[in-house]
Design an enzyme around this catalytic site. Structure first.
Site, PDB file in Angstrom:
ATOM      1  N   THR B 152       0.873  -1.191   0.000  1.00 51.20           N
ATOM      2  CA  THR B 152       0.000   0.000   0.000  1.00 51.20           C
ATOM      3  C   THR B 152       0.909   1.239   0.000  1.00 51.20           C
ATOM      4  O   THR B 152       1.376   1.644  -1.044  1.00 51.20           O
ATOM      5  CB  THR B 152      -0.977   0.018   1.195  1.00 51.20           C
ATOM      6  OG1 THR B 152      -0.255  -0.147   2.408  1.00 51.20           O
ATOM      7  CG2 THR B 152      -2.018  -1.070   1.059  1.00 51.20           C
ATOM      8  N   LYS B 178       3.991  -6.788   3.815  1.00 55.69           N
ATOM      9  CA  LYS B 178       3.750  -5.361   3.575  1.00 55.69           C
ATOM     10  C   LYS B 178       3.393  -4.741   4.916  1.00 55.69           C
ATOM     11  O   LYS B 178       2.956  -5.419   5.844  1.00 55.69           O
ATOM     12  CB  LYS B 178       2.636  -5.133   2.558  1.00 55.69           C
ATOM     13  CG  LYS B 178       1.284  -5.613   2.924  1.00 55.69           C
ATOM     14  CD  LYS B 178       0.307  -4.668   3.560  1.00 55.69           C
ATOM     15  CE  LYS B 178       0.492  -3.212   3.349  1.00 55.69           C
ATOM     16  NZ  LYS B 178      -0.553  -2.455   4.148  1.00 55.69           N
ATOM     17  N   THR B 189      -2.116  -1.800   8.083  1.00 55.30           N
ATOM     18  CA  THR B 189      -2.203  -3.250   8.091  1.00 55.30           C
ATOM     19  C   THR B 189      -0.853  -3.885   7.839  1.00 55.30           C
ATOM     20  O   THR B 189      -0.113  -3.463   6.961  1.00 55.30           O
ATOM     21  CB  THR B 189      -3.206  -3.723   7.023  1.00 55.30           C
ATOM     22  OG1 THR B 189      -4.500  -3.388   7.494  1.00 55.30           O
ATOM     23  CG2 THR B 189      -3.115  -5.224   6.800  1.00 55.30           C
ATOM     24  N   GLU B 275       6.439   4.883   8.231  1.00 58.44           N
ATOM     25  CA  GLU B 275       6.110   6.175   7.621  1.00 58.44           C
ATOM     26  C   GLU B 275       6.924   7.303   8.231  1.00 58.44           C
ATOM     27  O   GLU B 275       6.870   7.549   9.429  1.00 58.44           O
ATOM     28  CB  GLU B 275       4.632   6.480   7.804  1.00 58.44           C
ATOM     29  CG  GLU B 275       3.779   5.754   6.773  1.00 58.44           C
ATOM     30  CD  GLU B 275       2.306   5.823   7.098  1.00 58.44           C
ATOM     31  OE1 GLU B 275       1.962   6.420   8.125  1.00 58.44           O
ATOM     32  OE2 GLU B 275       1.520   5.273   6.320  1.00 58.44           O
ATOM     33  N   ASN B 401       0.582  11.272   7.970  1.00 60.79           N
ATOM     34  CA  ASN B 401      -0.645  10.832   8.608  1.00 60.79           C
ATOM     35  C   ASN B 401      -1.684  11.919   8.761  1.00 60.79           C
ATOM     36  O   ASN B 401      -2.854  11.641   8.984  1.00 60.79           O
ATOM     37  CB  ASN B 401      -0.332  10.181   9.951  1.00 60.79           C
ATOM     38  CG  ASN B 401       0.290   8.830   9.733  1.00 60.79           C
ATOM     39  OD1 ASN B 401      -0.327   7.966   9.132  1.00 60.79           O
ATOM     40  ND2 ASN B 401       1.535   8.671  10.156  1.00 60.79           N
ATOM     41  N   THR B 406      -6.450  12.696   2.148  1.00 63.30           N
ATOM     42  CA  THR B 406      -6.702  13.832   1.248  1.00 63.30           C
ATOM     43  C   THR B 406      -5.801  13.817   0.022  1.00 63.30           C
ATOM     44  O   THR B 406      -4.986  12.936  -0.151  1.00 63.30           O
ATOM     45  CB  THR B 406      -6.524  15.156   2.006  1.00 63.30           C
ATOM     46  OG1 THR B 406      -5.288  15.121   2.713  1.00 63.30           O
ATOM     47  CG2 THR B 406      -7.656  15.372   2.972  1.00 63.30           C
TER      48      THR B 406
END
Lengths: 406, 406
Positions: B152, B178, B189, B275, B401, B406
């Site tokens: 993702t 992943k 996830t 991230e 995050n 958006t």
């Protein structure tokens, strides 16, 4: 109950002062609160395994169950992880305060807040206590100075006073607190001090604080998720002259409400001053199976970094809220869960009985641009509910905490 | 054990493929892994109260205890909070896969990952499965395509294969995973799939994964702190021809080590792709009273926002580490705790038996400028230890995050 212009020294028989003595470079760093009479005391202390010296001292004093007379607080240095010298320094702070007022050292509660692992500049503090002890009075400015002397990275003083009537007598309840960086209250010490001239048995005062603490300070924090120095101390010296409260009657309930209001106010003020916070978030869960389940879900949502960053980004990402409820270990039926966001009296429904509701993204974005956001989950598992307060996770939070010591 | 150039379809009897079918705009979004033989299966599923439809399906399949043949995964849509249609869609994914290969639908594990609360584009996925089922083969590129199809927000594919020898037979263990945003793995996830041609009883395979999961995936995550879709699935089809492993003998230990290596590697890869992460942090606690205590402390340090921002800020703020250990609810004696940071083979001692050690701030700053940082706490409470992995909390984490949807 009405709010009055007052401070920690507004209840009868209390005096206070705060000043700069030299622990910090410029700002006020020492505060003392004194009661003319021995005061019943209720307190909560950090549950962290690592306890600063003053917390160890206070817990010892507290367990003996005797009334107390004074609170002495230094900011700028937490006196934590300082070994035997740390404990000696705390005792010296209590002794110096006791000598200054002709009271016993076991009647003194000690608090320290600031950097950890650095020995206290004890000579400066000892001389400072002797000096400051001459400044204590009932003036509003002295109470506000005391509130300022306990601050660390706080951007505003946290101070409140209310007046109530108990059996025809005017009773005042006042409080001051410090605590910033409460976005996740790991290391940001929370100190809260409350005074009242109400006459109440120590047993009932402790019972009241135990309950109130669960609904206020503990709802801006995760259980056990506390710093080395956290404490809440309530003193009641009985000088209002009301008939002593010794049972849970109408008078108790009147005082309870005032204590609740003061503590809830201070707890919220701490969150609002959260490091780098741009949003104030209230999370409410209703229809939960038990209060414990509701509290778990509220705290899980409030402490989720993904919910917090979504709020910062003004993104109606309800999935993150539901997910945080899901991993809270609380028992609930997600297929009956409904979820709405609220701000400035406007509401938006995002999830109804487990299924997403199509909503206007522009409207949601507009709503989330408010500073105060409410997240409300309605369950169909029971009658229990809980509310808690937190803030968003912003660039500034990372900036402030990435650079704290440098 | 040696690492080989391989992928999920490298063990004998496994084929795989991955491609773009249209759930996402451009990138690959569908993957299938197939075993020629029915394979013993071990798995871990999310403990979140909110479970996506495929997790519900898989748990049902898994509890029946039968061998499986295939795994089908779509990315781009999590099929979570999608009600009855969600469950119907999952069943249709299993059925379509089963029909394509002439197997039973109860032999198919289904996974979905991506946005939640949006119905699956099931026609696209059904047609995609039919098409993709013709592409499966043993080529390396097909295995890598499968690893790409489950991504993702991941920035790199997570893929590994090793070869071991069991009783003279070459055995291959391979895996793909992943998971990004694992800084706090709330909503990101984590999917991990492992294949091997080793012959082992399902009972022992499940026992091995249960233990390995505790030391790997669960040490990059807080218990229960999982998304709606998380899963780890291991398939062992026995085609290597080794004597079937039915007890915890030398062969079991050889395979266990390989499985451990694969899963630890994938877990670490997930963290490294966190991230906005700029640092990879390993936390190790030794000398703890129990393994459970050690794990609690490791997780508490890894998930502390204040520790994470200090690492981002390259600040040797050891007080935050000790404090996070203190509120972890683990039992330990802080006055015996020592603490050091390590990077690139250089070490710096910060706390020795509960007391701060004077250290060179410049040296500490230099050390913390490395990408890989180890935090090591030594206790004197026992013999237990635990290690875990995490990353820092950066501006980019907040940015990614805050803007996710958006």
């Amino acid at each position: 109950m009405h709010v009055i212009e007052g401070a920690i020294n507004s209840p009868k028989g209390f005096t206070a002062a705060g000043k700069h003595v030299g622990v910090k470079k410029k700002r006020k760093d020492l505060s003392i609160v004194l009661s003319e009479n021995p005061a019943a005391v209720a307190a909560m202390f950090t549950t962290n395994k690592v306890k600063a010296a003053p917390v160890v001292w206070n817990m010892d004093v507290y367990e003996k169950g005797k009334p107390i007379r004074a609170i002495v607080v230094n900011s700028g240095n937490a006196n934590a992880c300082t070994g035997k010298k740390g404990m000696d320094d705390t005792v010296l702070m209590a002794e110096t305060t006791a000598e200054s007022f002709g009271i016993k050292r076991e009647e003194v509660i000690v608090a320290s807040t600031g950097v950890i692992g650095v020995p206290l500049p004890i000579d400066i503090i000892r001389d400072g206590i002797k000096e400051l002890s001459k400044d204590l009075d009932e003036e509003l400015i002295s109470g506000l100075n005391a509130a300022e002397g306990i601050m660390t990275t706080d951007t505003t003083i946290k101070n409140i006073a209310v007046e109530i009537e108990i059996g025809g007598k005017a009773v005042i309840v006042a409080g001051m607190a410090k605590g910033s960086g409460m976005i996740h209250p790991n290391m940001a010490t929370m100190l809260s001090f409350v005074t009242t001239d109400a006459d109440i048995s120590q047993e009932l005062l402790r019972k009241a604080l135990k309950q109130i603490g669960k609904d206020t300070y503990n709802m801006i924090s995760v259980d056990g998720d506390t710093s080395t120095n956290d404490m809440v101390v309530v003193m009641a010296n009985g000088m209002a002259g009301n008939e002593k409260i010794t049972e849970e009657n109408k008078d108790y309930r009147t005082l309870y409400k005032a204590l609740y209001h003061i503590n809830e106010h201070l707890a919220k003020e701490i969150v609002k001053d959260g490091e780098g916070a741009s949003k104030f978030i209230e999370v409410k869960i209703t229809g939960a199976k038990t209060t414990e389940d509701a509290r778990k879900m509220v705290k899980s949502v409030l402490t989720s970094n993904l919910v917090k960053t979504a709020m910062f980004g003004e993104d109606a990402n309800w999935g993150r809220v539901l997910c945080a409820m899901g991993y809270s270990q609380a028992d609930f039926d997600p297929e009956k869960a409904s979820l709405e966001f609220e701000a400035s009296g406007q509401k938006i429904l995002l999830l109804k009985e487990g299924l997403p509701v199509a909503f206007d993204e522009d409207y949601a974005y507009e709503l989330l641009q408010n500073r105060d956001i409410k997240i409300h989950a309605t369950l169909e598992d029971g009658e229990a509910q809980a509310t808690g307060w937190g803030c968003d996770l912003s660039y500034d939070y990372v900036k402030i905490n990435g650079e704290y010591r440098t």
